[in-house]
Design a protein around this motif. Structure first.
Motif, mmCIF file in Angstrom:
data_model
loop_
_atom_site.group_PDB
_atom_site.id
_atom_site.type_symbol
_atom_site.label_atom_id
_atom_site.label_comp_id
_atom_site.label_asym_id
_atom_site.label_seq_id
_atom_site.Cartn_x
_atom_site.Cartn_y
_atom_site.Cartn_z
ATOM 1 N N UNK A 188 0.557 -1.067 0.168
ATOM 2 C CA UNK A 188 -0.080 0.185 0.357
ATOM 3 C C UNK A 188 0.973 1.024 -0.086
ATOM 4 N N UNK A 189 0.647 1.897 -0.525
ATOM 5 C CA UNK A 189 1.713 3.031 -1.147
ATOM 6 C C UNK A 189 0.635 4.074 -0.899
ATOM 7 N N UNK A 190 0.798 4.606 0.212
ATOM 8 C CA UNK A 190 0.043 5.949 0.707
ATOM 9 C C UNK A 190 0.247 7.064 0.713
ATOM 10 N N UNK A 191 1.428 7.662 -0.213
ATOM 11 C CA UNK A 191 1.689 9.200 -0.101
ATOM 12 C C UNK A 191 0.597 9.106 -1.151
ATOM 13 N N UNK A 192 -0.049 10.541 -0.892
ATOM 14 C CA UNK A 192 -0.582 11.071 -2.332
ATOM 15 C C UNK A 192 -2.628 10.926 -1.742
ATOM 16 N N UNK A 193 -2.593 10.035 -0.411
ATOM 17 C CA UNK A 193 -4.239 10.284 -0.161
ATOM 18 C C UNK A 193 -4.136 12.069 0.969
ATOM 19 N N UNK A 194 -5.339 12.596 0.201
ATOM 20 C CA UNK A 194 -5.821 13.457 0.775
ATOM 21 C C UNK A 194 -7.005 13.852 1.143
ATOM 22 N N UNK A 195 -7.693 14.730 1.685
ATOM 23 C CA UNK A 195 -8.634 14.958 2.362
ATOM 24 C C UNK A 195 -9.421 14.825 1.017
ATOM 25 N N UNK A 196 -9.313 14.851 -0.076
ATOM 26 C CA UNK A 196 -10.242 15.243 -0.949
ATOM 27 C C UNK A 196 -10.656 13.749 -2.453
ATOM 28 N N UNK A 197 -9.323 13.256 -1.688
ATOM 29 C CA UNK A 197 -9.517 11.819 -2.228
ATOM 30 C C UNK A 197 -9.941 10.384 -1.519
ATOM 31 N N UNK A 198 -9.773 10.918 -0.080
ATOM 32 C CA UNK A 198 -9.973 10.391 1.110
ATOM 33 C C UNK A 198 -11.176 9.587 1.360
ATOM 34 N N UNK A 199 -11.031 7.884 1.081
ATOM 35 C CA UNK A 199 -12.748 7.212 1.295
ATOM 36 C C UNK A 199 -12.843 7.869 3.070
ATOM 37 N N UNK A 200 -14.775 6.904 2.964
ATOM 38 C CA UNK A 200 -14.886 7.310 4.228
ATOM 39 C C UNK A 200 -14.629 6.460 5.531
ATOM 40 N N UNK A 201 -14.070 6.156 6.409
ATOM 41 C CA UNK A 201 -14.027 5.469 7.567
ATOM 42 C C UNK A 201 -14.652 4.151 7.389
ATOM 43 N N UNK A 202 -16.483 4.363 7.059
ATOM 44 C CA UNK A 202 -17.294 3.330 7.101
ATOM 45 C C UNK A 202 -16.840 2.821 5.879
ATOM 46 N N UNK A 203 -16.456 3.286 4.623
ATOM 47 C CA UNK A 203 -15.753 2.427 3.626
ATOM 48 C C UNK A 203 -15.260 1.364 3.735
ATOM 49 N N UNK A 204 -13.705 2.166 4.763
ATOM 50 C CA UNK A 204 -12.627 1.089 5.006
ATOM 51 C C UNK A 204 -12.936 -0.060 5.848
ATOM 52 N N UNK A 205 -13.850 0.298 6.277
ATOM 53 C CA UNK A 205 -14.945 -0.956 7.878
ATOM 54 C C UNK A 205 -15.100 -1.829 6.805
#
Length: 496
Positions: free
Chosen positions: A189-206
């Motif tokens: 998982x390449x984490x760099x580049x996750x921003x407030x605009x492209x970040x998925x909702x936490x509910x989706x991650x769960x």
């Protein structure tokens, strides 16, 4: 997870978690050497947002549960990137397993789908998920050093959340994983580049964690989180109640890209330029130990070397067409391992495999009966094929083999026969014939070893042929289909 907790977590991640980057530092073409220069690159404009602030503090009620994950620190493995006559070696696959022995908890039947429909299925999938696949968020990057498929998720390629359907993204992720989860695999998982605009909702991650059930988790052997930030630490604490201890041990923080070289063939990864630039800045700023050097005693190529060299080099020294590592592993497997469950699918002890490779590279004969593990010669053979400077089926045949999906079914076998007899070099043909003959014998014992031609094709397809660059998901299917055709039609293809 209560909705109130999710809302609180979302707010915490969105407030003050991003800041601008200032310097543009670049990797060379292979991403192996660093060069820094001042530049005016506006990362905020590039990524439509800013980046995690490492000084950001976790909410007080999360601090007590902070997880401590292992950092990769073992740099004693041999150099992974080899230079060929034409420069850096192209896309290759890898070899062994970091935890020694793989868990013996695989199903009685591997149950992979029939490869007869691969060409058609891949084309239908391209159309079905075209809107998701075109972003190249998820990529398959060959095998790691331990013979396990590598799947890369790049956060910087996520479009703004308003421009992508995350439920379709989840379905696409499951579709990709379904092709590989019956075998051991790893995630990067390449984490760099996750921003407030492209970040998925936490509910989706769960939702992802819940929907990716034991089928997906069981054969996941490692999950490397590259460039972790406080965002990741917060997520870890949110997910901690849902994550088993066993699964948690599979997660490793990777602070710099070069740390992946202890586990992956770095030159086969296509890392987004922005991630390379960010990594270069971190390295220049923090000056970590940079483990690219090799011991002087191991510099250069041994005359007796068989791994990581060309077939021409081996033939010149040993005076035989079939490399000793091929003849010895094939002979032993034929006599001792045809009934071994999961043969060629399972891995083996890492230290023992390295010792076997060292013996072969020094021209020694290996007594596999002393090793006491039939998986060692099987993996040693796969490593040999993956480490060739040019694939056994040659770079020249890569595109013609991919184009076979356009040939009518009744003409496929005759066209493959023509390729093998007219376009494949004679030495390569003879080696391929020896290996495929062994695989037909493994299939004859599939009632015991659970390895039919479909299973073997998935294992050997990417080891017999790969491109000079990144392989696409659809090309993997074509290569696997080709490998199965070789096994199922051995007599027609190889008997002259």
């Amino acid at each position: 997870m209560a909705e109130q907790d999710l809302a609180q977590a979302e707010k915490a991640l969105d407030e003050g978690l991003f800041e601008n980057e200032e310097q543009d530092l670049e990797f060379d073409e292979c991403g192996l050497e660093l060069a820094a220069k001042e530049a005016d690159l506006d990362f905020e404009a590039e990524l439509e947002g800013n980046f995690p602030n490492e000084s950001y503090s976790l909410p007080e009620h999360w601090e007590s549960g902070r997880a401590i994950l292992p950092t990769i620190t073992d740099w004693n493995s041999p150099e992974l990137t080899r230079e060929g006559a034409d420069g850096p070696a192209p896309f290759r696959s890898g070899a062994i397993t970091p935890d020694g022995l793989i868990d013996e908890d695989f199903e009685a039947e591997i149950g992979t789908p029939s490869l007869n429909n691969y060409f058609q299925d891949d084309e239908e999938t391209d159309v079905e998920f075209q809107d998701i696949a075109e972003h190249k968020i998820l990529e398959v990057a060959g095998d790691d050093l331990y013979g396990r498929k590598v799947i890369v998720f790049a956060a910087c390629k996520l479009p703004p959340s308003t421009q992508i359907d995350h439920q379709r993204l989840l379905q696409y992720m499951k579709h990709v994983l379904d092709q590989y989860v019956e075998n051991d695999y790893v995630l990067v998982y390449l984490h760099f580049g996750l921003t407030s605009k492209n970040k998925p909702k936490l509910s989706w991650l769960i939702q992802i964690y819940k929907e990716l059930d034991r089928k997906y988790k069981k054969n996941l052997k490692a999950c490397y989180i590259v460039h972790p930030t406080n965002f990741i630490k917060i997520l870890w604490n949110i997910f901690k109640p849902f994550i088993s201890v066993k699964f948690g041990r599979k997660i490793m923080y990777v602070n710099y890209l070069h740390e992946l070289k202890a586990h992956l063939h770095f030159d086969q990864l296509v890392v987004p330029p922005l991630v390379l630039q960010h990594d270069a800045k971190l390295v220049a700023s923090n000056k970590p130990k940079y483990p690219y050097g090799v011991d002087s005693s191991d510099a250069g190529t041994l005359p007796t070397q068989q791994y990581g060299v060309s077939l021409h080099h081996i033939k010149n020294h040993y005076g035989c067409v079939i490399p000793p590592v091929v003849s010895q592993t094939v002979d032993y497997l034929r006599q001792n391992a045809l009934d071994v469950e999961g043969i060629f699918r399972r891995s083996a002890n890492a230290a023992n495999l390295k010792a076997v490779q060292k013996k072969f590279n020094h021209g020694e004969k290996v007594d596999f009966s002393v090793e006491g593990d039939e998986h060692i010669p099987a993996v040693a053979l796969k490593i040999f094929l993956r480490d060739l400077q040019e694939p056994l089926l040659t770079f020249d045949l890569y595109q013609p083999i991919l184009r076979l999906h356009t040939v009518e079914d009744e003409r496929k076998v005759s066209e493959i026969r023509r390729m093998l007899h007219e376009e494949l070099p004679e030495d390569n043909y003879q080696i391929l014939k020896v290996i495929i003959k062994l695989l037909t014998e493994v299939v004859d014992h599939s009632a015991m070893n659970k390895m039919n031609s479909s299973n073997l094709a998935i294992v050997f397809g990417p080891n017999l042929l790969w491109p000079k660059g990144q392989a696409s998901l659809s090309s993997m299917g074509y290569l696997n289909n080709f490998a199965r055709l070789l096994i199922d039609n051995y007599s027609e293809l190889f008997d002259r």
